[in-house]
Design an enzyme around this catalytic site. Structure first.
Site, mmCIF file in Angstrom:
data_model
loop_
_atom_site.group_PDB
_atom_site.id
_atom_site.type_symbol
_atom_site.label_atom_id
_atom_site.label_comp_id
_atom_site.label_asym_id
_atom_site.label_seq_id
_atom_site.Cartn_x
_atom_site.Cartn_y
_atom_site.Cartn_z
ATOM 1 N N TYR A 10 0.820 -1.231 0.000
ATOM 2 C CA TYR A 10 0.000 0.000 0.000
ATOM 3 C C TYR A 10 0.844 1.266 0.000
ATOM 4 O O TYR A 10 0.303 2.364 0.067
ATOM 5 C CB TYR A 10 -0.875 0.060 1.258
ATOM 6 C CG TYR A 10 -1.657 -1.183 1.596
ATOM 7 C CD1 TYR A 10 -2.655 -1.656 0.740
ATOM 8 C CD2 TYR A 10 -1.432 -1.867 2.787
ATOM 9 C CE1 TYR A 10 -3.389 -2.791 1.067
ATOM 10 C CE2 TYR A 10 -2.170 -2.996 3.127
ATOM 11 C CZ TYR A 10 -3.137 -3.457 2.257
ATOM 12 O OH TYR A 10 -3.859 -4.568 2.582
ATOM 13 N N CYS A 61 14.197 -10.967 -3.394
ATOM 14 C CA CYS A 61 14.674 -10.653 -4.748
ATOM 15 C C CYS A 61 13.601 -9.947 -5.551
ATOM 16 O O CYS A 61 13.084 -10.480 -6.539
ATOM 17 C CB CYS A 61 15.167 -11.928 -5.409
ATOM 18 S SG CYS A 61 16.676 -12.467 -4.605
ATOM 19 N N GLU A 62 13.222 -8.762 -5.084
ATOM 20 C CA GLU A 62 12.273 -7.910 -5.807
ATOM 21 C C GLU A 62 12.613 -6.473 -5.461
ATOM 22 O O GLU A 62 12.854 -6.168 -4.285
ATOM 23 C CB GLU A 62 10.834 -8.173 -5.351
ATOM 24 C CG GLU A 62 10.243 -9.395 -5.950
ATOM 25 C CD GLU A 62 8.722 -9.338 -6.130
ATOM 26 O OE1 GLU A 62 8.155 -8.237 -6.333
ATOM 27 O OE2 GLU A 62 8.135 -10.413 -6.074
ATOM 28 N N TYR A 71 -2.254 -6.483 10.759
ATOM 29 C CA TYR A 71 -1.993 -6.797 9.351
ATOM 30 C C TYR A 71 -0.492 -6.930 9.086
ATOM 31 O O TYR A 71 0.014 -6.486 8.061
ATOM 32 C CB TYR A 71 -2.662 -5.763 8.429
ATOM 33 C CG TYR A 71 -4.124 -5.583 8.768
ATOM 34 C CD1 TYR A 71 -5.030 -6.602 8.524
ATOM 35 C CD2 TYR A 71 -4.594 -4.425 9.390
ATOM 36 C CE1 TYR A 71 -6.376 -6.479 8.884
ATOM 37 C CE2 TYR A 71 -5.928 -4.291 9.750
ATOM 38 C CZ TYR A 71 -6.811 -5.319 9.490
ATOM 39 O OH TYR A 71 -8.129 -5.201 9.849
HETATM 40 N N1 LLP Z 1 -14.924 -5.588 9.879
HETATM 41 C C1 LLP Z 1 -14.808 -6.020 8.611
HETATM 42 C C2 LLP Z 1 -15.972 -6.603 7.956
HETATM 43 C C3 LLP Z 1 -13.583 -5.897 7.938
HETATM 44 O O1 LLP Z 1 -13.484 -6.319 6.678
HETATM 45 C C4 LLP Z 1 -12.471 -5.335 8.604
HETATM 46 C C5 LLP Z 1 -11.180 -5.207 7.929
HETATM 47 C C6 LLP Z 1 -12.637 -4.931 9.932
HETATM 48 C C7 LLP Z 1 -13.873 -5.064 10.542
HETATM 49 C C8 LLP Z 1 -11.513 -4.351 10.746
HETATM 50 O O2 LLP Z 1 -11.020 -3.189 10.201
HETATM 51 P P1 LLP Z 1 -9.943 -2.317 11.023
HETATM 52 O O3 LLP Z 1 -10.611 -1.869 12.294
HETATM 53 O O4 LLP Z 1 -8.801 -3.185 11.286
HETATM 54 O O5 LLP Z 1 -9.612 -1.189 10.127
HETATM 55 N N2 LLP Z 1 -4.700 -5.161 5.191
HETATM 56 C C9 LLP Z 1 -5.143 -3.798 5.310
HETATM 57 C C10 LLP Z 1 -6.426 -3.684 6.099
HETATM 58 C C11 LLP Z 1 -7.555 -4.524 5.555
HETATM 59 C C12 LLP Z 1 -8.801 -4.461 6.380
HETATM 60 C C13 LLP Z 1 -9.756 -5.516 5.993
HETATM 61 N N3 LLP Z 1 -10.998 -5.511 6.709
HETATM 62 C C14 LLP Z 1 -4.024 -2.960 5.902
HETATM 63 O O6 LLP Z 1 -2.974 -3.506 6.223
HETATM 64 O O7 LLP Z 1 -4.176 -1.747 6.019
#
Ligand code: LLP
Length: 406
Positions: A309, A335-336, A365
């Site tokens: 991101y 290796c990227e 994450y």
């Molecule tokens: N509820 C649902 C239905 C979700 O899909 C998510 C996250 C959450 C709650 C929790 O969201 P949070 O409070 O953590 O923002 N990989 C990405 C983030 C993807 C989030 C996916 N869904 C990153 O590293 O920023």
């Protein structure tokens, strides 16, 4: 904040790279959120996808919460449901919010007594046909989205999630036809939101259509509560957001004429700041054009967010904190060429070969998005308690394991 001596001890005892978590901060974040939202009953569903380490989940589950607040889990796969159950979460406090899941997955989870959050009208019809008198939740796309990157915006016209808000009546009609009860309505508009108005606006939109669902017992606003990653970013004012959410909720319940439960699904807010990726500098390369590449013994196989991101993660050189600031690029050992921990050039206290660096905000994450790319093992995970004791909560994978299972 974990002190330098503890990081050094961890590096010595468990080697690097290693994920390190501060247990006390996990608890503090949970309590801060629970106290900021004044409405009761409140269920905080931990979005377990953010960090599914068993011992970390147990820390949250074991935390005593204010009266009227319950901790449950937001799960998106049967695996996450099973982990939550194993961590001691009651099936009544788990919601399964799958997207494009199979009917078999829905059935498996439903049979375990877990509330299913339906994401598409076609699934609703199939579910209702099978489970007359059942109770379900409906995920709505409110045509509002927010988040730190396009990939993390989960509402609005380009989002694959949820039932479009103007189809709410259709959904209720299907449920009525089969005598199924829509007891919950849900939205999750995106992740890493630092603007409180985005949440409040989305709540208003959901509440415009929520009265269509005549049999509600809860409303779930999803997660997305952001945390500062860079020193310039201002934290979300969670107290005033919590107060405003509570007020809007009160007004809706008055209008709906029923006291509903408020549900939220934080992931990042609870775990991001409690986690660090501890790495060691393997190489410092001074190019003739003045660029300095600082190579470390990890990469996007362990923390994918900067490469995926372009996310900023603060990096501190704990071995040379008072060294002269140098403009460097911190890069990984894969290796990227996209394998960078600093997507930009950054000023850091001079990194030297052998120095230990901590990459901050790696608790959400981080490990859960890691991989074995380049056939490199995943790091161990270490929990640091309030008293400073250090416990290995997941072992480092070994090269032998990887080779054997390849
Ligand atoms: N509820 C649902 C239905 C979700 O899909 C998510 C996250 C959450 C709650 C929790 O969201 P949070 O409070 O953590 O923002 N990989 C990405 C983030 C993807 C989030 C996916 N869904 C990153 O590293 O920023």
């Amino acid at each position: 904040m974990i002190n330098t001596e503890i990081f050094q001890l961890i590096a010595k005892k468990f080697k690097t790279p290693a994920y390190v978590y501060e247990q006390e901060l996990l608890k503090t974040q949970l309590l801060t959120l629970a106290n900021a939202i004044l409405w009761r009953p409140l269920t905080i569903l931990y979005a377990i996808k953010a960090n599914s380490n068993f011992r970390l989940v147990r820390t949250l589950v074991n935390q005593r919460l204010p009266k009227g607040v319950i901790l449950g889990v937001d799960a998106v796969s049967p695996g996450e449901v099973d982990l939550a159950l194993r961590a001691g979460v009651s099936n009544q406090n788990i919601i399964f919010t799958g997207n494009n899941v199979s009917n078999e997955e829905i059935d498996t989870v439903y049979k375990k007594g877990v509330m299913v959050n339906i994401d598409a009208l076609s699934h609703l019809e199939k579910f209702c046909r099978k489970h007359s008198n059942g109770r379900i939740c409906i995920r709505i796309n409110p045509n509002v989205g927010a988040g730190h990157h396009d990939h993390c915006i989960t509402g609005g016209p380009d989002s694959k999630f949820g039932i479009w808000y103007s189809q709410a009546q259709l959904a209720q009609n299907i449920a009525d036809k089969y005598n199924v009860h829509i007891v919950g309505v849900h939205q999750h508009i995106g992740s890493q939101i630092l603007d409180p108005d985005k949440f409040l606006y989305a709540m208003d939109v959901l509440f415009e259509i929520a009265p269509i669902f005549w049999d509600l017992s809860f409303v779930d606003f999803g997660g997305g509560f952001g945390v500062p990653y860079s020193p310039e970013e201002k934290p979300l004012d969670i107290q005033s957001l919590g107060a405003a959410m509570s007020l809007i909720f009160t007004n809706f319940c008055d209008k709906y004429d029923r006291k509903l439960k408020m549900v939220i699904e934080p992931g990042r807010y609870l775990t991001a700041q409690a986690g660090y990726l501890l790495v060691k500098v393997t190489t410092v390369k001074h190019n003739p054009d003045g660029k300095i590449f600082v190579g470390v013994n990890s990469g996007f196989n362990h923390l994918d967010r900067p490469a995926r991101y372009g996310s900023y993660h603060h990096i501190v050189n704990i071995s040379n904190p008072n060294g002269p600031k140098r403009k460097v690029r911190i890069v990984g050992n894969l290796c990227e060429s996209g394998d960078k921990f600093t997507p930009e050039e950054r000023k850091i206290a001079e990194p030297r070969e052998g120095d230990l660096l901590i990459i901050e905000n790696a608790g959400a994450y981080g490990y859960c998005m890691s991989s074995n790319y380049n056939l490199r093992p995943r790091p161990p995970e270490i929990m640091v308690t309030k008293r400073g004791s250090v416990c290995e909560i997941r072992k480092r994978q070994t090269t032998e394991e990887l080779v054997a299972s390849a």
